[in-house]
Scaffold this active site. Structure first.
Site, short mmCIF file in Angstrom:
data_model
loop_
_atom_site.label_atom_id
_atom_site.label_comp_id
_atom_site.label_asym_id
_atom_site.label_seq_id
_atom_site.Cartn_x
_atom_site.Cartn_y
_atom_site.Cartn_z
CE LYS A 35 44.55 47.29 42.10
NZ LYS A 35 43.52 47.92 40.54
CE LYS A 43 41.53 53.68 35.20
NZ LYS A 43 40.18 52.55 35.07
CD GLU A 94 40.02 55.00 38.46
OE1 GLU A 94 39.52 54.18 39.43
OE2 GLU A 94 40.66 55.08 37.82
CG ASN A 141 40.40 46.03 55.84
OD1 ASN A 141 39.17 46.78 54.98
ND2 ASN A 141 41.05 45.32 55.13
NE ARG A 201 44.22 45.68 51.41
CZ ARG A 201 42.78 44.72 50.98
NH1 ARG A 201 43.61 44.43 49.97
NH2 ARG A 201 41.87 44.63 51.62
C1 G6P Z 1 37.75 50.00 42.79
C2 G6P Z 1 39.00 50.43 41.59
C3 G6P Z 1 38.66 50.56 41.06
C4 G6P Z 1 37.32 49.21 40.32
C5 G6P Z 1 36.12 48.85 41.54
C6 G6P Z 1 36.19 47.43 41.46
O1 G6P Z 1 37.04 51.78 42.91
O2 G6P Z 1 39.91 51.44 42.67
O3 G6P Z 1 39.90 50.44 39.74
O4 G6P Z 1 37.36 48.88 39.46
O5 G6P Z 1 37.30 49.55 42.96
O6 G6P Z 1 37.10 46.80 41.77
P1 G6P Z 1 36.96 45.14 41.25
O7 G6P Z 1 38.39 44.40 42.25
O8 G6P Z 1 35.70 44.71 41.68
O9 G6P Z 1 37.19 44.77 40.05
#
Ligand code: G6P
Length: 596
Positions: free
Chosen positions: A591, A474, A477, A98, A27
């Site tokens: 994430k 991908k 990232e 948070n 997180r």
């Molecule tokens: C972040 C993550 C991505 C994800 C996006 C949307 O950027 O790193 O991997 O696709 O959020 O997240 P969600 O949980 O809404 O699919």
């Protein structure tokens, strides 16, 4: 985004909190800190960087009640001072937070206090001190009445054997163990301790003490929480011998996809339960798919399948744009929000906006998450916990979840889809994916040839265009290589200027109606000496252009993007590892993005 973990019980808190924070590290991993109540006061350790930096320091903390935090920086750079927990001026109150306190400047002015950190969060500790008259719960409640913004919050005080918790927009769950409470931003971190839990809802506040707990709303009315049980296996959040969670999650796709469609499709029926009546389904004029990041890409893939199956216009929107655009919505529209975590702030806000005007559905992975609850009804993709920051099994699960939704709507309308053909193809999916995973070493060899490249292009046509976008995402990232996805035919309108012998171009070139056209695009790259990596269902025509060919099994058009995505996940993974990077925790990313 940011992880909170706390413990109150009979065991040494710091060790349990440290382990909990490790599970929440996905997180955020800019800094971490732990505060533990000891015999004389509250001892605090916090450190910039990854959680393991805290391991030795946390051993100094002795006591059975404490709170911890892993940070993804919003206000204030990642450093020791900005790390949580933050304390009041008298150092008696510690908080971990948070979310974002939007009116933090106004609150600072109101308190006339000087904060030592650059965070928006620290002001909360001072505000609680301002309201504290011997009752910590009441001081936190009064403080939160003044707060604008979002929070998952845990607070402790030197003079109280209790943890106060609160939530607005940022998740907080409470695990109930034997004579102990565990608080966490997600279920995965409490699962090793207990299966019994409750989730705080927005604008709720709670007090945990050795003799029990109470929850109320900010207006002071008591609330009874229903206890829930974790139903999944704790082993699903272990690496199980894989070097990284990302690799494990890529390899889980034969099973995760099966979990998604199992029991939901027969030769003549789609079995999902949605809160949409048949008359509404018949009246749908437009479907709008909304998400962020990888979830947005899954929506783009599904757009093709949905329009083809349903003959209804489908639009795909970034949640962050949709929410602020005063979208024009009608009662015959259906808005579908897609989210792995079920916590993404922009997606949640888009859902709330859509709900004012039309029916909504969620395609979600995390059971019981905020978006899942708020959506009212939807389809869980059942991919299981996804820990790697780069989404893999959730992406393919979302494509499948959206397909099930399309087939369900079709069943109530025209019944055009041949469910038997689709069911047969789904039954073969597991074997097909296993065949792709067996090529892992071959894909690694391709990664070895290209991991020093500084740019990549990914090209595809039709539903392989969003697969190209996802392949590029991908790669960027987790390997920090600049990569772009394009519809193959668009290459000649710009990106072709970039092509030379240093530019690897990944073509997703299946044998479908557009195959000849993509071969022409490949010719254009070949003529300009670009290096070609080709992903195809039949390599015969492609050997002329490259020796780097990944063949994938052929399936029905609706499912082919799922198969095509998996080698691209492996390619990105191997390139990141060859570059000595940690694919599970790429820099600057988190994430679960619970801030705008
Ligand atoms: C972040 C993550 C991505 C994800 C996006 C949307 O950027 O790193 O991997 O696709 O959020 O997240 P969600 O949980 O809404 O699919």
């Amino acid at each position: 985004m940011c992880g909170i973990f706390g413990y109150l019980g009979n065991k040494q808190a710091s060790e349990i909190i440290f382990q909990g924070l490790q599970r929440l590290e996905y997180r955020g991993y800019d800094s971490a800190g732990i505060a533990v109540k000891n015999g004389t006061g509250i001892a605090l350790e916090k450190k910039k960087g990854r959680i393991h930096n805290l391991q030795e320091l946390s051993k100094n903390l002795k006591g059975t009640l404490g709170i911890g935090h892993t940070r993804w920086a919003t206000h204030g750079e990642p450093n020791d001072v900005n790390a949580h927990p933050h304390h009041s001026t008298d150092k008696k109150i510690m908080i971990v937070h948070n979310g974002i306190i939007e009116n933090f400047s106004a609150l600072k002015e109101f308190l006339n206090c000087s904060c030592i950190s650059a965070t928006d969060s620290e002001v909360l500790a001072h505000l609680i001190q301002h309201h504290y008259k011997g009752n910590l719960l009441e001081a936190v409640r009064l403080s939160l009445l003044q707060v604008e913004g979002t929070y998952g919050l845990a607070v402790m005080h030197q003079h109280h054997d209790e943890i106060i918790i609160a939530r607005n927009g940022s998740p907080l769950v409470v695990g109930l163990g034997k004579n102990e409470y565990i608080i966490s931003s997600d279920l995965a971190a409490i699962a090793p301790h207990t299966k019994k839990y409750f989730c705080l809802d927005d604008k709720q506040i709670g007090k945990l003490t050795p003799s029990g707990y109470e929850v109320k709303d900010l207006e002071n009315s008591a609330i009874t929480k229903e206890l829930e049980r974790i139903t999944w296996d704790v082993k699903s959040i272990e690496k199980k011998g894989f070097s990284h969670f990302m690799l494990k999650e890529i390899f889980e796709q034969p099973a995760s996809l099966k979990n998604c469609f199992r029991g939901r499709i027969t030769n003549d029926e789609i079995k999902v339960t949605l809160n949409l009546d048949d008359a509404f389904i018949k009246s749908i004029n437009r479907i709008i798919l909304v998400g962020c990041g990888t979830s947005w890409h899954s929506a783009l893939v599904a757009e093709y399948a949905m329009e083809k199956t349903l003959n209804i216009p489908v639009e795909v929107e970034y949640a962050s744009e949709f929410r602020y655009r005063n979208p024009i919505l009608h009662e015959n529209d259906l808005v579908v929000v897609i989210s792995q975590s079920g916590e993404t702030a922009d997606t949640l806000a888009a859902l709330k906006e859509a709900k004012k005007h039309c029916k909504t559905i969620g395609i979600i992975n995390v059971v019981g998450s905020t978006i899942a609850r708020e959506a009212g009804s939807g389809i869980y993709i059942h991919a299981g916990p996804e820990i790697g920051v780069a989404s893999t099994k959730a992406f393919t699960g979302q494509i499948l979840g959206l397909l099930l939704l399309a087939l369900y709507i079709d069943e109530k309308r025209e019944k055009t889809a041949n469910l038997k053909t689709i069911k047969d193809a789904l039954d073969n999916l597991e074997e097909h994916i296993k065949a792709i995973l067996e090529k892992n070493e071959d894909i690694k060899k391709i990664a070895e040839a290209y991991y020093n490249s500084t740019n990549f292009l990914f090209l595809g046509r039709g539903s392989n265009f969003p697969v190209a976008l996802e392949g590029a995402l991908k790669l960027k990232e987790i390997s920090y290589i600049h990569a772009e996805g394009y519809p193959a035919a668009e290459m000649k309108h710009g990106p072709i200027a970039l092509i030379d012998e240093h530019m690897p171009v990944v073509f997703i070139a299946n044998q479908n109606g557009l195959h000849d056209k993509i071969i022409s695009n490949m010719e254009e790259v070949y003529a300009r000496k670009g290096s070609i990596i080709a992903l195809t269902t039949d390599d015969r025509e492609l050997k002329k252009y490259t020796k780097h060919i990944i063949t994938v099994p052929e399936t029905i058009d609706l499912l082919q993007p799922i198969l095509n995505s998996i080698p691209l996940q492996l390619l990105a993974y191997h390139i990141a590892v060859l570059k000595n990077l940690d694919p599970d925790k790429p820099r600057n990313l988190a994430k679960s993005v619970t801030v705008e």
